[in-house]
Design a protein around this motif. Structure first.
Motif, mmCIF file in Angstrom:
data_model
loop_
_atom_site.group_PDB
_atom_site.id
_atom_site.type_symbol
_atom_site.label_atom_id
_atom_site.label_comp_id
_atom_site.label_asym_id
_atom_site.label_seq_id
_atom_site.Cartn_x
_atom_site.Cartn_y
_atom_site.Cartn_z
ATOM 1 N N ALA A 75 -3.480 7.689 5.840
ATOM 2 C CA ALA A 75 -2.324 8.744 5.687
ATOM 3 C C ALA A 75 -2.400 9.672 4.555
ATOM 4 O O ALA A 75 -2.265 10.929 4.650
ATOM 5 N N ALA A 76 -2.725 9.220 3.553
ATOM 6 C CA ALA A 76 -2.829 10.021 2.372
ATOM 7 C C ALA A 76 -4.347 9.822 1.770
ATOM 8 O O ALA A 76 -4.823 8.805 0.997
ATOM 9 N N PRO A 77 -5.243 11.001 1.863
ATOM 10 C CA PRO A 77 -6.631 10.936 1.597
ATOM 11 C C PRO A 77 -6.832 10.374 0.081
ATOM 12 O O PRO A 77 -6.268 11.177 -0.872
ATOM 13 N N GLY A 78 -7.594 9.618 -0.234
ATOM 14 C CA GLY A 78 -7.880 9.061 -1.647
ATOM 15 C C GLY A 78 -6.688 8.205 -2.289
ATOM 16 O O GLY A 78 -6.722 7.856 -3.174
ATOM 17 N N GLY A 79 -5.710 7.824 -1.278
ATOM 18 C CA GLY A 79 -4.434 7.193 -1.776
ATOM 19 C C GLY A 79 -4.586 5.644 -1.275
ATOM 20 O O GLY A 79 -5.445 5.265 -0.899
ATOM 21 N N TRP A 80 -3.654 5.004 -1.574
ATOM 22 C CA TRP A 80 -3.397 3.587 -1.041
ATOM 23 C C TRP A 80 -2.369 3.353 -0.276
ATOM 24 O O TRP A 80 -1.188 4.215 -0.117
ATOM 25 N N ARG A 81 -2.504 2.246 0.388
ATOM 26 C CA ARG A 81 -1.364 1.712 1.218
ATOM 27 C C ARG A 81 -0.988 0.397 0.771
ATOM 28 O O ARG A 81 -1.535 -0.555 0.940
ATOM 29 N N PHE A 82 0.415 0.244 0.277
ATOM 30 C CA PHE A 82 0.886 -1.111 -0.136
ATOM 31 C C PHE A 82 1.422 -1.719 1.044
ATOM 32 O O PHE A 82 2.044 -1.204 1.801
ATOM 33 N N VAL A 83 0.834 -3.089 1.647
ATOM 34 C CA VAL A 83 1.398 -3.769 2.568
ATOM 35 C C VAL A 83 2.164 -4.739 1.894
ATOM 36 O O VAL A 83 1.843 -5.775 1.404
ATOM 37 N N HIS A 84 3.586 -4.706 2.733
ATOM 38 C CA HIS A 84 4.601 -5.692 2.187
ATOM 39 C C HIS A 84 4.448 -7.010 2.873
ATOM 40 O O HIS A 84 3.841 -7.097 3.874
ATOM 41 N N ASP A 85 5.073 -7.996 2.335
ATOM 42 C CA ASP A 85 5.072 -9.406 2.932
ATOM 43 C C ASP A 85 5.927 -9.104 4.265
ATOM 44 O O ASP A 85 6.837 -8.377 4.140
ATOM 45 N N PRO A 86 5.744 -10.075 5.286
ATOM 46 C CA PRO A 86 6.487 -9.800 6.513
ATOM 47 C C PRO A 86 7.905 -10.026 6.158
ATOM 48 O O PRO A 86 8.751 -9.439 7.230
ATOM 49 N N ARG A 87 8.263 -10.763 5.206
ATOM 50 C CA ARG A 87 9.783 -10.836 5.113
ATOM 51 C C ARG A 87 10.527 -9.727 4.086
ATOM 52 O O ARG A 87 11.696 -9.857 3.905
ATOM 53 N N GLY A 88 9.510 -8.803 3.760
ATOM 54 C CA GLY A 88 10.349 -7.716 2.961
ATOM 55 C C GLY A 88 11.007 -6.902 3.693
ATOM 56 O O GLY A 88 11.167 -6.770 4.771
#
Length: 219
Positions: free
Chosen positions: A93-106
């Motif tokens: 979604a954000a070119p050159g950026g990052w996607r932080f993926v949370h724990d399923p319980r987050g």
């Protein structure tokens, strides 16, 4: 300008003598664990902070509530902190950026952030909406969260929950004194300076919001 020394006093930590990993980790843990307020001001949804240490970039974010306890390396992979597992992948979604993926319980699923520098003022409109709009979850439900090394404590309305490696414990609070005790004892939020009418009004709003939520639940 942010009052750095004032913020450190709220956290209860000294200014690090050197810009090294030990100081960075200590500041991050204090920021998610000990601060009862944000003296710098909430600045939008969401201003991610990255730091380069010894040539390696890190995500340093104390504003994600139930998420990271210590800095995360900005590289693709997974990381375990206490009972939670996180992922970091390049963002689509954000070119050159990052996607932080949370724990399923987050409390949320993921967060995408772009690499470009941005001023806090860019988040002013969104901060206003989240702080004042009747549609904002932060306006609808009183929420407190504190991240600890072994898990997280969350209060939403009348329901405190404790998430640890062995599972999640939660209950519904029925008495105002109990609710204020949880705010102080678990989250470090002492509302002792509020007079009795103000405390009673807050508790009425918390109860009304909870009853409205409960009425919409199935069964």
């Amino acid at each position: 300008m942010i009052d750095v020394d004032g913020y450190l006093r709220v956290l209860g930590v000294d200014r690090p003598r050197r810009a090294d990993a030990e100081g960075l980790w200590a500041l991050h843990r204090a920021g998610v664990r000990d601060a009862p307020e944000d003296p710098a001001g909430v600045q939008g949804n969401h201003l991610a902070l990255t730091v380069r240490l010894d040539g390696e970039p890190w995500l340093v974010d104390t504003g994600l509530g139930t998420a990271v306890y210590e800095p995360l390396p900005l590289r693709a992979g997974t990381c375990v902190q206490g009972p939670f597992g996180y992922g970091m992948v390049p963002s689509s979604a954000a070119p050159g950026g990052w996607r932080f993926v949370h724990d399923p319980r987050g409390a949320f699923t993921a967060m995408d952030f772009a690499p470009d520098p941005v001023e806090p003022a860019s988040f002013g409109a969104e901060h206003l909406r989240l702080s004042t709009s009747p549609d904002s979850p932060f306006v609808r439900v009183v929420t407190a969260q504190v991240r600890r090394a072994d898990g997280v404590d969350v209060l939403r309305g009348r329901v405190p929950s404790r998430i640890r490696a062995g599972g999640t414990d939660e209950r519904t609070i029925h008495a105002a004194d109990d609710w204020f005790d949880v705010l102080t004892g678990v989250f470090g939020l002492d509302l002792g300076d509020a007079d009795a009418p103000a405390r009673a009004g807050l508790w009425r709003r918390v109860r009304a919001a909870h009853e409205k939520w409960a009425a919409g639940q199935p069964g």
